[in-house]
Design an enzyme around this catalytic site. Sequence first.
Site, PDB file in Angstrom:
ATOM      1  N   LEU A   1      57.202  33.191 -15.905  1.00  0.00           N
ATOM      2  CA  LEU A   1      56.908  32.851 -14.514  1.00  0.00           C
ATOM      3  C   LEU A   1      55.422  32.700 -14.217  1.00  0.00           C
ATOM      4  CD1 LEU A   1      59.630  35.014 -12.750  1.00  0.00           C
ATOM      5  CD2 LEU A   1      59.736  32.627 -13.439  1.00  0.00           C
TER       6      LEU A   1
ATOM      7  N   MET B   1      46.765  37.459 -16.611  1.00  0.00           N
ATOM      8  CA  MET B   1      47.697  37.306 -17.726  1.00  0.00           C
ATOM      9  C   MET B   1      47.065  36.539 -18.878  1.00  0.00           C
ATOM     10  SD  MET B   1      50.151  39.158 -16.937  1.00  0.00           S
ATOM     11  CE  MET B   1      51.015  38.827 -18.453  1.00  0.00           C
TER      12      MET B   1
ATOM     13  N   ASP C   1      48.101  40.396 -38.563  1.00  0.00           N
ATOM     14  CA  ASP C   1      48.665  39.433 -39.504  1.00  0.00           C
ATOM     15  C   ASP C   1      47.724  39.174 -40.678  1.00  0.00           C
ATOM     16  OD1 ASP C   1      50.570  37.372 -40.384  1.00  0.00           O
ATOM     17  OD2 ASP C   1      48.947  35.999 -39.863  1.00  0.00           O
TER      18      ASP C   1
END
Length: 143
Positions: free
Chosen positions: A59, A95, A110
Amino acid sequence: MVDVSGKSANRRVAEASAFVVLQPAVLKALPRNPKGDPLEVARIAGIMAAKRTADLIPLCHPLPLSHIDVTMSLCENGVAIGSRVATTASTGVEMEALVAASVAALTVYDMCKALDKGIEIREILLQKKSGGKSGDYQRPKKR
């Protein structure tokens, strides 16, 4: 998705951070990582992630970002990651800053997981934000 069409577009900035805990042997091996420079790859990954936040968080509004900076600092027990994102829009970039720091931290994991599966990602935090109706926010300093 929240309707932000009634809000005025203004400058909005957010800063976030994350910390990746690495063992001393992993820190020592960073310059010789066979995959490449983990810190530079993570920095680029964080920038790319901020640009794709609306694709990752259902959203979130897609925003025209005017600046993204992701920094990496080696510490004695890991890597401190910082992100700073800016826009001129009708909604904030918290965000985007948090996604940048998170993906940068995941990328360090990673790039280094072959050396240690016990790597920890900690303290993904919004450090501060400015602009918008809710005003400014500054995370209180730890004592």
